[in-house]
Scaffold this motif. Structure first.
Motif, mmCIF file in Angstrom:
data_model
loop_
_atom_site.group_PDB
_atom_site.id
_atom_site.type_symbol
_atom_site.label_atom_id
_atom_site.label_comp_id
_atom_site.label_asym_id
_atom_site.label_seq_id
_atom_site.Cartn_x
_atom_site.Cartn_y
_atom_site.Cartn_z
ATOM 1 N N GLY A 12 0.845 -1.121 -0.010
ATOM 2 C CA GLY A 12 -0.175 0.037 -0.214
ATOM 3 C C GLY A 12 0.918 1.356 0.072
ATOM 4 N N GLY A 13 1.844 1.311 -0.697
ATOM 5 C CA GLY A 13 2.872 2.335 -0.854
ATOM 6 C C GLY A 13 2.641 3.459 -1.683
ATOM 7 N N ASN A 14 1.474 3.618 -2.176
ATOM 8 C CA ASN A 14 1.265 4.510 -3.262
ATOM 9 C C ASN A 14 0.392 5.635 -2.636
ATOM 10 O OD1 ASN A 14 -1.032 2.904 -2.860
ATOM 11 N ND2 ASN A 14 -1.977 3.668 -4.642
ATOM 12 N N ARG A 15 0.071 5.536 -1.077
ATOM 13 C CA ARG A 15 -0.653 6.710 -0.797
ATOM 14 C C ARG A 15 -0.748 6.861 0.889
ATOM 15 N NH1 ARG A 15 -6.327 5.550 -0.178
ATOM 16 N NH2 ARG A 15 -6.905 3.489 -0.707
ATOM 17 N N GLY A 16 -1.072 7.829 1.202
ATOM 18 C CA GLY A 16 -1.501 7.744 2.781
ATOM 19 C C GLY A 16 -0.069 7.409 3.765
ATOM 20 N N LEU A 17 -0.392 6.472 4.601
ATOM 21 C CA LEU A 17 0.622 6.229 5.562
ATOM 22 C C LEU A 17 1.651 5.404 4.692
ATOM 23 C CD1 LEU A 17 1.702 6.102 8.453
ATOM 24 C CD2 LEU A 17 0.346 3.873 8.757
ATOM 25 N N GLY A 18 1.219 4.590 3.771
ATOM 26 C CA GLY A 18 2.209 4.122 3.021
ATOM 27 C C GLY A 18 3.220 4.883 2.168
ATOM 28 N N GLN A 19 2.697 5.892 1.458
ATOM 29 C CA GLN A 19 3.532 6.708 0.815
ATOM 30 C C GLN A 19 4.410 7.300 1.949
ATOM 31 O OE1 GLN A 19 1.478 9.750 -1.404
ATOM 32 N NE2 GLN A 19 3.285 10.688 -1.992
ATOM 33 N N ALA A 20 3.935 7.826 3.224
ATOM 34 C CA ALA A 20 4.737 8.246 4.269
ATOM 35 C C ALA A 20 5.818 7.481 4.627
ATOM 36 C CB ALA A 20 3.828 8.588 5.511
ATOM 37 N N PHE A 21 5.809 6.198 4.729
ATOM 38 C CA PHE A 21 6.667 5.053 4.881
ATOM 39 C C PHE A 21 7.783 5.124 3.923
ATOM 40 C CE2 PHE A 21 3.812 2.866 7.668
ATOM 41 C CZ PHE A 21 4.567 2.658 8.891
ATOM 42 N N VAL A 43 2.133 4.994 -8.127
ATOM 43 C CA VAL A 43 3.009 5.342 -7.381
ATOM 44 C C VAL A 43 3.931 6.429 -7.905
ATOM 45 C CG1 VAL A 43 5.459 4.650 -6.258
ATOM 46 C CG2 VAL A 43 3.618 3.110 -6.567
ATOM 47 N N ARG A 44 3.966 7.560 -7.121
ATOM 48 C CA ARG A 44 4.163 8.971 -7.303
ATOM 49 C C ARG A 44 5.498 9.432 -6.697
ATOM 50 N NH1 ARG A 44 1.291 7.661 -11.093
ATOM 51 N NH2 ARG A 44 -0.616 8.703 -11.884
ATOM 52 N N THR A 45 6.255 8.544 -5.837
ATOM 53 C CA THR A 45 7.063 9.170 -4.905
ATOM 54 C C THR A 45 8.683 9.055 -5.594
ATOM 55 O OG1 THR A 45 6.039 8.329 -3.085
ATOM 56 C CG2 THR A 45 8.460 8.594 -2.930
ATOM 57 N N PRO A 46 9.222 10.269 -5.945
ATOM 58 C CA PRO A 46 10.392 10.188 -6.707
ATOM 59 C C PRO A 46 11.528 9.505 -5.749
ATOM 60 C CG PRO A 46 9.747 12.564 -6.465
ATOM 61 C CD PRO A 46 8.806 11.585 -5.496
ATOM 62 N N GLY A 47 12.305 8.312 -6.428
ATOM 63 C CA GLY A 47 13.231 7.366 -5.952
ATOM 64 C C GLY A 47 12.617 6.126 -5.394
ATOM 65 N N ALA A 48 11.280 6.196 -5.617
ATOM 66 C CA ALA A 48 10.790 4.890 -5.366
ATOM 67 C C ALA A 48 10.669 3.952 -6.527
ATOM 68 C CB ALA A 48 9.323 4.993 -4.528
ATOM 69 N N THR A 49 10.828 2.436 -5.989
ATOM 70 C CA THR A 49 10.777 1.570 -7.044
ATOM 71 C C THR A 49 9.461 0.778 -7.041
ATOM 72 O OG1 THR A 49 13.058 0.951 -6.878
ATOM 73 C CG2 THR A 49 11.655 -0.644 -7.857
ATOM 74 N N PRO A 50 8.440 1.169 -8.145
ATOM 75 C CA PRO A 50 6.968 0.802 -8.030
ATOM 76 C C PRO A 50 6.921 -0.809 -8.415
ATOM 77 C CG PRO A 50 7.190 2.641 -9.704
ATOM 78 C CD PRO A 50 8.462 2.129 -9.212
ATOM 79 N N LEU A 51 6.180 -1.417 -7.499
ATOM 80 C CA LEU A 51 5.960 -2.849 -7.795
ATOM 81 C C LEU A 51 4.736 -3.500 -7.744
ATOM 82 C CD1 LEU A 51 7.735 -5.555 -7.554
ATOM 83 C CD2 LEU A 51 7.218 -5.599 -5.148
ATOM 84 N N ALA A 52 4.233 -4.166 -8.616
ATOM 85 C CA ALA A 52 2.791 -4.799 -8.661
ATOM 86 C C ALA A 52 2.637 -5.811 -7.514
ATOM 87 C CB ALA A 52 2.345 -5.188 -10.087
ATOM 88 N N LEU A 53 1.662 -5.354 -6.546
ATOM 89 C CA LEU A 53 1.295 -6.508 -5.475
ATOM 90 C C LEU A 53 -0.151 -6.052 -5.102
ATOM 91 C CD1 LEU A 53 2.028 -8.348 -3.204
ATOM 92 C CD2 LEU A 53 3.088 -6.573 -1.981
ATOM 93 N N ASP A 54 -0.944 -7.274 -5.052
ATOM 94 C CA ASP A 54 -2.296 -7.361 -4.578
ATOM 95 C C ASP A 54 -2.150 -7.975 -3.218
ATOM 96 O OD1 ASP A 54 -4.889 -7.685 -3.775
ATOM 97 O OD2 ASP A 54 -5.485 -8.161 -5.698
ATOM 98 N N VAL A 55 -2.199 -7.714 -2.166
ATOM 99 C CA VAL A 55 -1.984 -8.657 -0.797
ATOM 100 C C VAL A 55 -3.090 -9.695 -0.799
ATOM 101 C CG1 VAL A 55 -0.653 -6.911 0.114
ATOM 102 C CG2 VAL A 55 -3.072 -7.222 0.727
ATOM 103 N N THR A 56 -4.285 -9.350 -1.298
ATOM 104 C CA THR A 56 -5.456 -10.395 -1.266
ATOM 105 C C THR A 56 -5.227 -11.733 -2.114
ATOM 106 O OG1 THR A 56 -6.812 -9.411 -2.860
ATOM 107 C CG2 THR A 56 -6.787 -8.354 -0.470
ATOM 108 N N ASP A 57 -4.256 -11.438 -3.104
ATOM 109 C CA ASP A 57 -4.185 -12.511 -4.419
ATOM 110 C C ASP A 57 -2.740 -13.194 -3.953
ATOM 111 O OD1 ASP A 57 -3.346 -13.932 -6.569
ATOM 112 O OD2 ASP A 57 -3.778 -12.318 -7.913
ATOM 113 N N PRO A 58 -2.609 -14.340 -3.437
ATOM 114 C CA PRO A 58 -1.506 -15.215 -3.203
ATOM 115 C C PRO A 58 -0.721 -15.260 -4.416
ATOM 116 C CG PRO A 58 -3.450 -16.269 -2.179
ATOM 117 C CD PRO A 58 -3.798 -15.161 -3.299
ATOM 118 N N ASP A 59 -1.187 -15.333 -5.622
ATOM 119 C CA ASP A 59 -0.176 -15.398 -6.842
ATOM 120 C C ASP A 59 0.484 -14.229 -7.120
ATOM 121 O OD1 ASP A 59 -0.793 -18.178 -7.337
ATOM 122 O OD2 ASP A 59 -2.554 -17.697 -8.847
#
Length: 231
Positions: A12-21, A43-59
């Motif tokens: 959840g690193g794209n907004r809110g508390l996740g983006q703050a982390f 994902v809009r944070t400069p320097g971050a590496t975007p990664l596709a991840l849905d925590v509800t999908d084990p695959d």
């Protein structure tokens, strides 16, 4: 565990508390920060590496783990609040909360535990809530209480491989999730700072605001003391 030179993954690193982390980890000198989200284009944070991840999908989780074999710190931040009544709310909404807030944490922790071990042990930071301990009359509290107990179990199970586990408790944070809710709200940046301070101190638990500290102190009182509206 130090943030400097760490490789961090934030769900959840794209907004809110996740983006703050994500921003806080970069500011502390992390070597790489994966900002994980269902849609990495968000994902809009400069320097971050975007990664596709849905925590509800084990695959999806396993695929992300395959792409991020260098991770040393996982921040289980992804969460939702459906504000569903336990008594009358839609069961589908309650299941959706548990799939994200509880099972999502389990999926991610399981997938990355061997990666953390291979990289020297590392650390998990799991985002809970003051509502892990006190109910507001919704299923969100139940899902966060379950996540808290999962964190306690993970701490025991991961200790032999040298992986530290920190749980974060906090009340309302000034993010989109709490828009429209009245009351004091903690700054997302301040919560992220305190949480990472706790990680670096190898703390079992971080209480990031006065609400959480007061409720924690109140847990030793009679149960009815936490629910004065019923007395």
């Amino acid at each position: 565990m130090q943030l400097e030179n760490a490789v961090v993954l934030v769900t959840g690193g794209n907004r809110g508390l996740g983006q703050a982390f994500v921003e806080a980890a970069l500011a502390r000198g992390a070597r790489k920060v994966y900002a994980a989200a269902r849609d990495p284009r968000s994902v809009r944070t400069p320097g971050a590496t975007p990664l596709a991840l849905d925590v509800t999908d084990p695959d999806s989780v396993l695929h992300a783990a395959g792409q991020a074999q260098d991770v040393t710190l996982v921040v289980n931040n992804a969460g939702i609040s459906m504000r569903a009544s336990v008594l009358n709310g839609a069961i589908a909404d309650i299941r959706r909360e548990f799939e994200t807030n509880f099972y999502g944490l389990i999926h991610v922790s399981r997938a990355f535990a061997p990666i953390l071990a291979a990289n020297g042990g590392g650390h998990l930071l799991n985002v809970h809530s003051v509502l892990s301990w006190i109910s507001q009359g919704t299923s969100y509290s139940a899902s966060k209480a379950a996540a808290w107990q999962a964190t306690n179990a993970l701490r025991l199970e991961l200790a032999p491989q040298g992986t530290g586990v920190t749980g974060l408790h906090v009340g309302y944070i000034d993010t989109d999730m709490t828009a429209g809710i009245e009351g004091p709200k903690a700054s997302a940046a301040e919560v992220a700072r305190l949480a990472f301070d706790g990680v670096e101190a190898d703390a079992f638990e971080v209480l990031a605001d006065e609400v959480s500290r007061n409720v924690k102190r109140g847990l030793s009182a009679a149960p009815e003391a936490l629910y004065p509206q019923l007395v």
